[in-house]
Scaffold this motif. Structure first.
Motif, PDB file in Angstrom:
ATOM      1  N   ASN A   1      38.360  29.387  39.863  1.00 36.34           N
ATOM      2  CA  ASN A   1      37.010  29.935  40.048  1.00 36.34           C
ATOM      3  C   ASN A   1      36.511  30.689  38.823  1.00 36.34           C
ATOM      4  OD1 ASN A   1      36.793  29.042  42.794  1.00 36.34           O
ATOM      5  ND2 ASN A   1      38.192  30.698  43.364  1.00 36.34           N
ATOM      6  N   GLY A   2      37.290  30.643  37.747  1.00 35.85           N
ATOM      7  CA  GLY A   2      36.895  31.317  36.521  1.00 35.85           C
ATOM      8  C   GLY A   2      37.173  32.808  36.520  1.00 35.85           C
ATOM      9  N   VAL A   3      38.009  33.282  37.450  1.00 35.35           N
ATOM     10  CA  VAL A   3      38.320  34.710  37.554  1.00 35.35           C
ATOM     11  C   VAL A   3      39.541  35.033  36.703  1.00 35.35           C
ATOM     12  CG1 VAL A   3      39.035  36.554  39.127  1.00 35.35           C
ATOM     13  CG2 VAL A   3      37.332  34.870  39.866  1.00 35.35           C
ATOM     14  N   ASP A   4      39.460  36.103  35.905  1.00 37.65           N
ATOM     15  CA  ASP A   4      40.597  36.546  35.108  1.00 37.65           C
ATOM     16  C   ASP A   4      41.763  36.880  36.028  1.00 37.65           C
ATOM     17  OD1 ASP A   4      39.367  36.229  32.719  1.00 37.65           O
ATOM     18  OD2 ASP A   4      39.173  38.360  32.238  1.00 37.65           O
ATOM     19  N   THR A   5      42.916  36.254  35.772  1.00 40.91           N
ATOM     20  CA  THR A   5      44.086  36.415  36.629  1.00 40.91           C
ATOM     21  C   THR A   5      45.279  36.873  35.802  1.00 40.91           C
ATOM     22  OG1 THR A   5      43.280  34.681  38.118  1.00 40.91           O
ATOM     23  CG2 THR A   5      45.618  35.257  38.262  1.00 40.91           C
ATOM     24  N   TYR A   6      45.848  37.997  36.214  1.00 42.20           N
ATOM     25  CA  TYR A   6      47.039  38.555  35.578  1.00 42.20           C
ATOM     26  C   TYR A   6      48.250  38.181  36.428  1.00 42.20           C
ATOM     27  CZ  TYR A   6      43.579  41.668  33.333  1.00 42.20           C
ATOM     28  OH  TYR A   6      42.506  42.197  32.655  1.00 42.20           O
ATOM     29  N   ASP A   7      49.219  37.494  35.843  1.00 46.07           N
ATOM     30  CA  ASP A   7      50.405  37.071  36.579  1.00 46.07           C
ATOM     31  C   ASP A   7      51.507  38.117  36.393  1.00 46.07           C
ATOM     32  OD1 ASP A   7      52.495  35.873  37.840  1.00 46.07           O
ATOM     33  OD2 ASP A   7      52.542  34.069  36.588  1.00 46.07           O
ATOM     34  N   HIS A   8      51.752  38.894  37.450  1.00 50.86           N
ATOM     35  CA  HIS A   8      52.791  39.917  37.376  1.00 50.86           C
ATOM     36  C   HIS A   8      54.116  39.444  37.954  1.00 50.86           C
ATOM     37  CE1 HIS A   8      50.209  43.745  36.530  1.00 50.86           C
ATOM     38  NE2 HIS A   8      50.007  42.762  35.667  1.00 50.86           N
ATOM     39  N   SER A   9      54.233  38.142  38.184  1.00 50.94           N
ATOM     40  CA  SER A   9      55.548  37.595  38.529  1.00 50.94           C
ATOM     41  C   SER A   9      56.488  37.763  37.343  1.00 50.94           C
ATOM     42  CB  SER A   9      55.438  36.117  38.896  1.00 50.94           C
ATOM     43  OG  SER A   9      54.534  35.939  39.970  1.00 50.94           O
ATOM     44  N   ASN A  10      55.912  37.648  36.154  1.00 51.20           N
ATOM     45  CA  ASN A  10      56.647  37.894  34.918  1.00 51.20           C
ATOM     46  C   ASN A  10      56.006  39.110  34.262  1.00 51.20           C
ATOM     47  OD1 ASN A  10      58.336  37.673  32.711  1.00 51.20           O
ATOM     48  ND2 ASN A  10      57.121  36.054  31.740  1.00 51.20           N
ATOM     49  N   TYR A  11      56.329  40.290  34.765  1.00 45.89           N
ATOM     50  CA  TYR A  11      55.615  41.519  34.416  1.00 45.89           C
ATOM     51  C   TYR A  11      55.737  41.848  32.929  1.00 45.89           C
ATOM     52  CZ  TYR A  11      54.193  46.432  34.551  1.00 45.89           C
ATOM     53  OH  TYR A  11      53.561  47.629  34.321  1.00 45.89           O
ATOM     54  N   SER A  12      54.613  42.309  32.355  1.00 48.74           N
ATOM     55  CA  SER A  12      54.613  42.713  30.944  1.00 48.74           C
ATOM     56  C   SER A  12      54.160  44.160  30.780  1.00 48.74           C
ATOM     57  CB  SER A  12      53.713  41.788  30.122  1.00 48.74           C
ATOM     58  OG  SER A  12      52.400  41.762  30.668  1.00 48.74           O
ATOM     59  N   ALA A  13      53.030  44.523  31.398  1.00 53.35           N
ATOM     60  CA  ALA A  13      52.473  45.873  31.247  1.00 53.35           C
ATOM     61  C   ALA A  13      51.362  46.062  32.275  1.00 53.35           C
ATOM     62  CB  ALA A  13      51.926  46.073  29.826  1.00 53.35           C
ATOM     63  N   PRO A  14      50.955  47.316  32.513  1.00 52.44           N
ATOM     64  CA  PRO A  14      49.883  47.552  33.483  1.00 52.44           C
ATOM     65  C   PRO A  14      48.525  47.062  32.986  1.00 52.44           C
ATOM     66  CG  PRO A  14      51.147  49.568  33.033  1.00 52.44           C
ATOM     67  CD  PRO A  14      51.510  48.563  31.994  1.00 52.44           C
ATOM     68  N   VAL A  15      47.675  46.715  33.926  1.00 50.24           N
ATOM     69  CA  VAL A  15      46.249  46.566  33.672  1.00 50.24           C
ATOM     70  C   VAL A  15      45.633  47.940  33.892  1.00 50.24           C
ATOM     71  CG1 VAL A  15      44.116  45.386  34.334  1.00 50.24           C
ATOM     72  CG2 VAL A  15      46.339  44.225  34.593  1.00 50.24           C
ATOM     73  N   GLN A  16      44.724  48.353  33.019  1.00 50.87           N
ATOM     74  CA  GLN A  16      44.083  49.654  33.185  1.00 50.87           C
ATOM     75  C   GLN A  16      42.566  49.465  33.294  1.00 50.87           C
ATOM     76  OE1 GLN A  16      45.421  53.114  31.315  1.00 50.87           O
ATOM     77  NE2 GLN A  16      47.454  52.353  30.820  1.00 50.87           N
ATOM     78  N   ALA A  17      41.936  50.320  34.102  1.00 47.96           N
ATOM     79  CA  ALA A  17      40.488  50.227  34.275  1.00 47.96           C
ATOM     80  C   ALA A  17      39.893  51.616  34.420  1.00 47.96           C
ATOM     81  CB  ALA A  17      40.138  49.377  35.487  1.00 47.96           C
ATOM     82  N   VAL A  18      38.785  51.839  33.740  1.00 46.53           N
ATOM     83  CA  VAL A  18      37.969  53.040  33.922  1.00 46.53           C
ATOM     84  C   VAL A  18      36.882  52.676  34.927  1.00 46.53           C
ATOM     85  CG1 VAL A  18      36.342  54.631  32.833  1.00 46.53           C
ATOM     86  CG2 VAL A  18      38.430  53.953  31.628  1.00 46.53           C
ATOM     87  N   ILE A  19      36.754  53.493  35.982  1.00 48.72           N
ATOM     88  CA  ILE A  19      35.758  53.199  37.021  1.00 48.72           C
ATOM     89  C   ILE A  19      34.922  54.455  37.291  1.00 48.72           C
ATOM     90  CG2 ILE A  19      36.974  51.275  38.083  1.00 48.72           C
ATOM     91  CD1 ILE A  19      38.111  53.241  40.149  1.00 48.72           C
ATOM     92  N   GLY A  20      34.320  54.997  36.235  1.00 44.04           N
ATOM     93  CA  GLY A  20      33.567  56.241  36.354  1.00 44.04           C
ATOM     94  C   GLY A  20      32.062  56.040  36.431  1.00 44.04           C
ATOM     95  N   MET A  21      31.644  54.951  37.076  1.00 48.79           N
ATOM     96  CA  MET A  21      30.231  54.553  37.046  1.00 48.79           C
ATOM     97  C   MET A  21      29.529  54.783  38.377  1.00 48.79           C
ATOM     98  SD  MET A  21      32.555  52.202  37.665  1.00 48.79           S
ATOM     99  CE  MET A  21      32.979  50.974  38.866  1.00 48.79           C
ATOM    100  N   ALA A  22      29.952  55.814  39.135  1.00 47.49           N
ATOM    101  CA  ALA A  22      29.465  55.959  40.508  1.00 47.49           C
ATOM    102  C   ALA A  22      28.304  56.921  40.676  1.00 47.49           C
ATOM    103  CB  ALA A  22      30.611  56.394  41.423  1.00 47.49           C
ATOM    104  N   GLY A  23      27.731  57.465  39.592  1.00 46.85           N
ATOM    105  CA  GLY A  23      26.578  58.325  39.835  1.00 46.85           C
ATOM    106  C   GLY A  23      26.052  59.090  38.651  1.00 46.85           C
ATOM    107  N   PHE A  24      26.948  59.662  37.838  1.00 50.58           N
ATOM    108  CA  PHE A  24      26.491  60.476  36.723  1.00 50.58           C
ATOM    109  C   PHE A  24      25.850  59.594  35.652  1.00 50.58           C
ATOM    110  CE2 PHE A  24      26.713  63.360  33.145  1.00 50.58           C
ATOM    111  CZ  PHE A  24      26.510  64.599  33.722  1.00 50.58           C
ATOM    112  N   SER A  25      25.032  60.204  34.799  1.00 53.65           N
ATOM    113  CA  SER A  25      24.369  59.448  33.729  1.00 53.65           C
ATOM    114  C   SER A  25      25.383  58.603  32.968  1.00 53.65           C
ATOM    115  CB  SER A  25      23.669  60.415  32.762  1.00 53.65           C
ATOM    116  OG  SER A  25      22.675  61.156  33.446  1.00 53.65           O
ATOM    117  N   LEU A  26      25.041  57.357  32.749  1.00 56.33           N
ATOM    118  CA  LEU A  26      25.978  56.406  32.182  1.00 56.33           C
ATOM    119  C   LEU A  26      26.229  56.668  30.695  1.00 56.33           C
ATOM    120  CD1 LEU A  26      24.559  53.275  33.973  1.00 56.33           C
ATOM    121  CD2 LEU A  26      26.789  54.319  34.404  1.00 56.33           C
ATOM    122  N   THR A  27      27.405  56.254  30.270  1.00 58.18           N
ATOM    123  CA  THR A  27      27.857  56.466  28.898  1.00 58.18           C
ATOM    124  C   THR A  27      27.849  55.158  28.124  1.00 58.18           C
ATOM    125  OG1 THR A  27      29.326  58.216  29.708  1.00 58.18           O
ATOM    126  CG2 THR A  27      29.730  57.390  27.481  1.00 58.18           C
TER     127      THR A  27
END
Length: 309
Positions: free
Chosen positions: A231-257
């Protein structure tokens, strides 16, 4: 004199996107498909004014009265180690509320923490173990919180609870570094090795007011990249783990950066109001960034793991 009624139709003066996010997430809750909400820091922006707590609690009541509303202690504007004045023991000093705001926070949001002034905890929901830390308390090696993180993440039975999600307020990675959002290399140096050691699947942070997703990253290097599924979705395969995926999700209300020059580890950057929606089974976690105004999905990613039968 009676207290003036709160008018949720009035756009909040410092959180211009909060109403659209509240409306969108409330609709998600009404659909019956939401088990819990995680709010990782910058809880009310009360800055010492109790009426701001009233306004905030009024806004979230349609959600928080229906599903669990889990929080993580965050630094600026609303809470800081239950006090924000010099010599209080906080890692960072921000005198936003004169030391007041942690009192209502602790009262309104009693999390399953070890004790007062120890605002870290873990919780398991379905196939996910959530490790929730305080970036404002001491996280250095051999500190009480550091030892707790090591023990908590090391004790997860991954055959029963295959997914480990780590959350805290201040991020380790962001392409929006400036004076307000300066990253603390000491935090990454102390804590990031624990994420790799315990095979954390996803690390979620707030503080920076936008959305950003990384590769499978460690010490600023991409150890693995996602691939596109059918479906064209980015897929991380953790069956062969390498490192964490990290995400900033601070977009819920305050003025955007705005974003500055992105690092090589940065895959997706969005400066729109919204929220991260997730669904997990034992085989995969599907996550989507939803634009609160349009209700459209602007980013999707998936983490998969083959289970031993």
């Amino acid at each position: 004199m009676g207290k003036a009624p709160l008018d949720p139709s009035v756009e909040h003066y410092i959180q211009p996107g909060s109403l659209s996010v509240i409306k969108a997430v409330t609709d998600e809750v009404k659909s019956g498909n939401v088990d819990s909400i995680f709010h990782i820091g910058d809880i009310s922006y009360a800055t010492g004014f109790l009426v701001e707590w009233d306004f905030f609690l009024h806004l979230i009541s349609p959600m928080a009265s229906q599903v669990s509303y889990m929080t993580a202690i965050g630094i600026n504007h609303c809470i800081n180690l239950f006090r924000d004045y010099i010599g209080s023991g906080s890692v960072y000093i921000t005198p936003d509320s004169g030391g007041e705001c942690g009192v209502p926070y602790e009262t309104y949001f009693p999390m399953p923490t070890p004790a007062k002034d120890k605002p870290w905890y873990s919780i398991e929901q379905g196939s996910i173990h959530f490790t929730v830390i305080s970036t404002e308390n001491d996280w250095t090696e051999n500190s009480e919180q550091y030892e707790w993180m090591t023990k908590d993440m090391g004790s997860v039975d991954r055959s029963k609870t295959p997914w480990l999600i780590f959350t805290g307020h201040r991020p380790m990675y962001s392409s929006s570094t400036n004076r307000l959002f300066d990253l603390d290399d000491r935090f990454s140096k102390a804590v990031e090795p624990l994420l790799l050691q315990h095979k954390v699947d996803l690390a979620l942070f707030g503080h920076v007011h936008n959305y950003e997703r990384t590769c499978s990253v460690y010490q600023s290097n991409c150890l693995a990249m996602p691939t596109k599924d059918r479906n064209g979705v980015d897929t991380y395969d953790h069956s062969n783990y390498s490192a964490p995926v990290q995400a900033v999700i601070g977009m819920a209300g305050f003025s955007l950066t705005k974003f500055s020059k992105p690092g090589s580890w940065s895959l997706t950057r969005i400066s729109d109001f919204g929220y991260l929606r997730g669904h997990a089974t034992k085989e995969d976690i599907n996550l989507e960034f939803v634009n609160a105004n349009t209700r459209q999905v602007q980013d999707s990613f998936r983490i998969t793991k083959r289970q031993n039968r």
